[in-house]
Write a protein that holds these residues in place. Sequence first.
Motif, PDB file in Angstrom:
ATOM      1  N   ASN A 550       0.825  -1.216   0.000  1.00  0.00           N
ATOM      2  CA  ASN A 550       0.000   0.000   0.000  1.00  0.00           C
ATOM      3  C   ASN A 550       0.855   1.261   0.000  1.00  0.00           C
ATOM      4  O   ASN A 550       0.542   2.239  -0.677  1.00  0.00           O
ATOM      5  N   HIS A 554       1.046   3.832  -2.932  1.00  0.00           N
ATOM      6  CA  HIS A 554       0.303   5.000  -2.435  1.00  0.00           C
ATOM      7  C   HIS A 554      -1.199   4.886  -2.703  1.00  0.00           C
ATOM      8  O   HIS A 554      -1.868   5.836  -3.102  1.00  0.00           O
ATOM      9  N   ALA A 555      -1.710   3.686  -2.483  1.00  0.00           N
ATOM     10  CA  ALA A 555      -3.143   3.399  -2.596  1.00  0.00           C
ATOM     11  C   ALA A 555      -3.396   2.115  -1.830  1.00  0.00           C
ATOM     12  O   ALA A 555      -2.472   1.357  -1.549  1.00  0.00           O
ATOM     13  N   TYR A 563      -7.377  -1.164  -6.563  1.00  0.00           N
ATOM     14  CA  TYR A 563      -6.937  -0.250  -5.518  1.00  0.00           C
ATOM     15  C   TYR A 563      -8.000   0.817  -5.252  1.00  0.00           C
ATOM     16  O   TYR A 563      -8.850   1.094  -6.095  1.00  0.00           O
ATOM     17  N   SER A 564      -7.917   1.414  -4.071  1.00  0.00           N
ATOM     18  CA  SER A 564      -8.783   2.547  -3.743  1.00  0.00           C
ATOM     19  C   SER A 564      -7.924   3.796  -3.579  1.00  0.00           C
ATOM     20  O   SER A 564      -6.783   3.727  -3.132  1.00  0.00           O
ATOM     21  N   VAL A 565      -8.494   4.918  -3.952  1.00  0.00           N
ATOM     22  CA  VAL A 565      -7.796   6.202  -3.896  1.00  0.00           C
ATOM     23  C   VAL A 565      -8.639   7.177  -3.079  1.00  0.00           C
ATOM     24  O   VAL A 565      -9.844   7.314  -3.322  1.00  0.00           O
ATOM     25  N   ASP A 603     -13.833   8.131  -1.031  1.00  0.00           N
ATOM     26  CA  ASP A 603     -13.019   6.971  -1.398  1.00  0.00           C
ATOM     27  C   ASP A 603     -13.503   6.438  -2.740  1.00  0.00           C
ATOM     28  O   ASP A 603     -14.700   6.192  -2.932  1.00  0.00           O
ATOM     29  N   LEU A 612      -3.508   4.030 -11.890  1.00  0.00           N
ATOM     30  CA  LEU A 612      -3.310   4.925 -10.755  1.00  0.00           C
ATOM     31  C   LEU A 612      -2.610   6.235 -11.139  1.00  0.00           C
ATOM     32  O   LEU A 612      -3.090   7.323 -10.774  1.00  0.00           O
ATOM     33  N   TRP A 616      -4.298   9.931 -10.595  1.00  0.00           N
ATOM     34  CA  TRP A 616      -3.665  10.964  -9.773  1.00  0.00           C
ATOM     35  C   TRP A 616      -3.411  12.240 -10.573  1.00  0.00           C
ATOM     36  O   TRP A 616      -3.539  13.351 -10.046  1.00  0.00           O
ATOM     37  N   SER A 626      -2.351  13.506  -2.158  1.00  0.00           N
ATOM     38  CA  SER A 626      -2.678  12.214  -1.553  1.00  0.00           C
ATOM     39  C   SER A 626      -3.280  12.392  -0.161  1.00  0.00           C
ATOM     40  O   SER A 626      -2.790  13.191   0.648  1.00  0.00           O
ATOM     41  N   TYR A 630      -3.542   5.115   3.025  1.00  0.00           N
ATOM     42  CA  TYR A 630      -2.832   3.839   3.038  1.00  0.00           C
ATOM     43  C   TYR A 630      -1.666   3.857   4.023  1.00  0.00           C
ATOM     44  O   TYR A 630      -1.004   2.854   4.224  1.00  0.00           O
ATOM     45  N   TRP A 791       1.746  11.366  -4.986  1.00  0.00           N
ATOM     46  CA  TRP A 791       1.012  11.180  -6.245  1.00  0.00           C
ATOM     47  C   TRP A 791       1.662  12.002  -7.350  1.00  0.00           C
ATOM     48  O   TRP A 791       1.847  11.526  -8.475  1.00  0.00           O
TER      49      TRP A 791
END
Length: 816
Positions: A550, A554-555, A563-565, A603, A612, A616, A626, A630, A791
């Motif tokens: 993670n 960076h997610a 992945y979640s951002v 989210d 990703l 970003w 960011s 995470y 990011w």
Amino acid sequence: MTEKLVIIGNGMAPGRMLEHLLEAAPDRYAVTIFNAEPRVNYDRIMLSPVLSGEKAFEEIVIHGDGWYIKHGITLYKGHRIVAIDREAKTVTSDHGVTESYDKLVIATGSVPFIIPVPGKELPGVLSYRDLDDVNAMLLAAQSRAKAVVIGGGLLGLEAAAGLKERGMDVTVLHVMPTLMERQLDPAAGYLLQKAVEARGITVVTKANTKAIVGNGKVEGVELMDGTLIPATLVVMAVGIRPSTALAKEAGLEVNRGIVVDDRMRTSDPAIMALGECAEVGGHVYGLVAPLYEMARIAAAGLTDGEDKRFVHSDTPTKLKVTGIDLYSLGDFADGEDREEIILRDASAGIYKRVVLQDNRIIGTVLFGETADGAWFNDLKKKATDISEMRDTLIFGQAFQGGVSSDPLAAVAALADDAEICGCNGVCKGKITGAITGKGLTGLDDVRAHTKASASCGSCTGLVEQLLKLTLGEAYNPAAVQPMCGCTSLGHDDVRRLIKAKGLKTIPAIMQELEWKTSCGCAKCRPALNYYLVCDWPDQYADDYQSRFINERVHANIQKDGTYSVVPRMWGGVTSAGELRAIADVVDKFEIPMVKVTGGQRIDMLGIRKEDLPAVWADLGKAGFVSGHAYAKGLRTVKTCVGSDWCRFGTQDSTGLGIRIEKFMWGSWTPAKVKMAVSGCPRNCAEATCKDVGVVCVDSGYEIHFAGAAGLDIKGTEVLGLVKTEDEALEVIVALVQMYREQARYLERIYKWAKRVGTTEIKKQILDDAERRRTLFDRFVLSQKFAQVDPWSERVSGKDKHEFRPMASVGFAEAAE
């Protein structure tokens, strides 16, 4: 020649069987496992602590993926066997995989009994058997609404306690007059009900369910007497049945369970069965101790070892609800040829009952004080004549031969063959022998080598007493625990020596502190990387490879590999432009889920890894950085609207929250940090359960810290009151820097504070202005190097290899 062993099911019983098998004959079988659940083997006994938040799933895994790889075992996750062809000796899964076998072990477990009432199929009706059920309950519990648990047995009460811990309003319905009537007599059942109700759980006995009601989803439970109990979640925990359908279709002999002999062999000599699905000697079992005994017997049969046979014995029952001590064993029904000895202490909530037949114990019920359970069990198993100790029997082992002041006297008096760990069938002699023979010094060592205390944990006290008895003064449970197997040093010593020796790289630490491995491991490398980042912010370069996935990308990785951002929204404040930018990103990248978090952020879930950087980039154009959702760092500063909008607001809580977040974002910490600022004592931002919180009052700013609202639930400690925003910021920053410099990696603030002491923290932060300012300045220095948007860096090409999709390899067709 290697034989093929196929196992259907991957629960605790087959897992233990494989341990015995690999120990006795590691190369005899090529093992293939089909597991209907999409995961590895885990300790089902500990599902209740996972539900209540006392443990995470990772803590109850028995065999991780690496274990199967190490032993060359093929594990098919999420494959349910749909057919056994006994003639061809093959099994076939619902995914179309067919595997042949020389020996087959069926361990399909059990299925929950669902009472046949109208509404049982409604969304919101769950059973309680596996991790999927727990995850569904955890999701439902987020509503903090009303739950009804049908069934007042072991599982039902554990489910009720877990849901209550998660914030739900819980009612238990039980059809019988007292709880756990199969394991407890009415007196103990009464005390148990009082204890459960004292936890804020409503208990209704003699409750016969008529229907589960609702329009498209659960809305309540109707009883036969017309009572309607509102509910958004209904958990059925009324019993289990052996899962026998597969065996029955294959033509094996089936009664209540799959019929096996005392060597675990079914009616087909090539097929064994064990666990909750098996019936041996007319008995089926749901507790782990007999299942582990079945595993031992089956392994001996597969290795042509000594002739071991399964013998029925009563297994103690223990309730896994923190704060309720309960022990039940054997037969405690009334009878003309039976006698009983009873001890009641109403003020202490203690009840003890021993049932005798011909001066021998046949049943025991203990409530409120259960330390003598193992001793009573030993007397029962050995059919000991208790005539000479009859007058003192109920007071326990320590009172035999007079009162002893030695707390270890009782465990010292136990015979070597006395059972200590009922779950794993481990006797006293095996534990003490391992301690002396293998040089064991702590509880974790004993668990690793003997399995004692490694399942439900209820025998932990006895095991610790045996350690003290065997090692004497050499046993120190408070002794420093090593960071990992790579070093004998604990976290505190490593942190101290990094500074004292001026160690500024991971290789330098490992060399100078005499690491036992060449490169460290997944436990020590992330910790060392953090300590160096914290101690030498202007000299050490963050080691990308020493971070978990993670933090590398960076997610947050999700269960399906996407992945979640979470973009940062200062103090939870956003704008129409930012919301439009998020909506455009969601549409452009076809993001399947958008959710508002509890920390006042948005989210976006289901993003492909290779997308990703582009996500970003688009968010960056709208001004987002960011949110570090995470990270082991500052996650969020939650705020209420404060004096700008609220009639009760005393200060500008939103403005202070934004100021704190903009000042502190980007900093790495030992574990995640969540903050909140509430504009008045009504505490709408929930500041009193955060790592750091501020409650604004007329006279200034009340600083709180060391709260928790996740796996543990804990209110904050009050650090003190300051008069101005500037003072509040300085105190908060100094507090976090003290935590950064002193805590152990992955140690949350509330655990660090408990270890260090609130008094010491107040002394350094509030009472010593010079010390406070020094800590503040060190944080400011570190932020010069930490406050960089990761990011934006990745959009510019940093670590671009991490986001490249795997190559698609094609193969040319062979010529005909």
